[in-house]
Design an enzyme around this catalytic site. Sequence first.
Site, short mmCIF file in Angstrom:
data_model
loop_
_atom_site.label_atom_id
_atom_site.label_comp_id
_atom_site.label_asym_id
_atom_site.label_seq_id
_atom_site.Cartn_x
_atom_site.Cartn_y
_atom_site.Cartn_z
N HIS A 17 2.02 58.13 31.12
CA HIS A 17 3.18 59.00 31.39
C HIS A 17 3.65 59.84 30.19
CE1 HIS A 17 3.76 56.64 35.10
NE2 HIS A 17 3.58 55.57 34.36
O1 RIB Z 1 8.08 54.91 34.19
C1 RIB Z 1 7.29 55.17 33.06
C2 RIB Z 1 8.13 55.20 31.82
O2 RIB Z 1 8.75 53.93 31.61
C3 RIB Z 1 7.31 55.46 30.54
O3 RIB Z 1 8.12 56.10 29.60
C4 RIB Z 1 6.99 54.08 30.07
O4 RIB Z 1 6.74 54.02 28.67
C5 RIB Z 1 8.26 53.35 30.39
O5 RIB Z 1 9.18 53.59 29.34
#
Ligand code: RIB
Length: 312
Positions: free
Chosen positions: A242
């Site tokens: 992500h």
């Molecule tokens: O949902 C994904 C996010 O939540 C990303 O930033 C991961 O590192 C967690 O923090």
Amino acid sequence: MEQKKIIIDTDPGHDDAIAILLALASPELEVIGITCVAGNAPLHLTEVNALRICELAGRKDVKVFSGCDRPMVRKLVTAEEVHGETGLDGPDWEEPNMELQPQHAVDWLVETLLDAEDQSITICPVGPLTNLGMALVREPAIASKIQAIVTMGGGYFVGGNVTPAAEFNIFVDPHAADVVYRSGIPIVAMPLDVTHKALMTKEWINTLSELGTEVGIKSAQMLTFYNRFDLARYGMAGSPVHDPATIAYLIEPDLYTGKDVYVEIETRSNLTMGMTVVDYWGARRKDPNCHWVSEVDDAGFFRLMYDRLATL
Ligand code: RIB
Ligand code: CA
């Protein structure tokens, strides 16, 4: 080339780690500071993990600050099932030699932004928005100093990854997210809608390992650990990585496509707490407060990450 000044606000976290490495490997960006927050793991772990990643990148010069150890209102929720007990399971990590800066992250954010020129600094929150939310409550005048907030969080067409309605970063601190999305600061959101369209494969992870560098080998070890959870949950060909999407957007914005929309955060309902309620079709006739990204050139994204990590 004039470097873009950025602050990464983070809860490392495996994908956070790759985002930090990508930023430190990219001459287009000047990382003026890293602020840590509780999220994927408790703060005492995310702050150490941020130091570890800076040392891995050979960047002991980077200023790392410890921030809020819990959300504004709700009880902290962490994600050991994804990131492991250390928050960065996979590699064998040495204890970092780097030290945290003595100032609290929220105080440093306020002081640094007040001293800055108008719209001169980009904030990249890739964890719960507690630090930035608290800074905006503490000193609303910082808003005019922020060029943009480029943040990983939320979901609309994809829904949530912690509950059917909510993505983790927003779910952990919906009240801070509400402060940020009401701030009037230009926001570029990298939600699950786009991060789920760039899936990391084992083959790609292997190309990092084959670099033979410490960055390549440790990144592959981190991502191999991180990959297992989403592969099992979603049964997809790969897992979404992500947070680097925010940094890739700053380096190559043409990799991404989005739409200006109005986004509101659910802070009351237990069923949909932390939902990013996206008025995608303008039904409420509200002025947009966010550029909501939903498409990505995934091959270009992974090429960019590989090319940059290979330089460290
Ligand atoms: O949902 C994904 C996010 O939540 C990303 O930033 C991961 O590192 C967690 O923090
Ligand atoms: Ca994160």
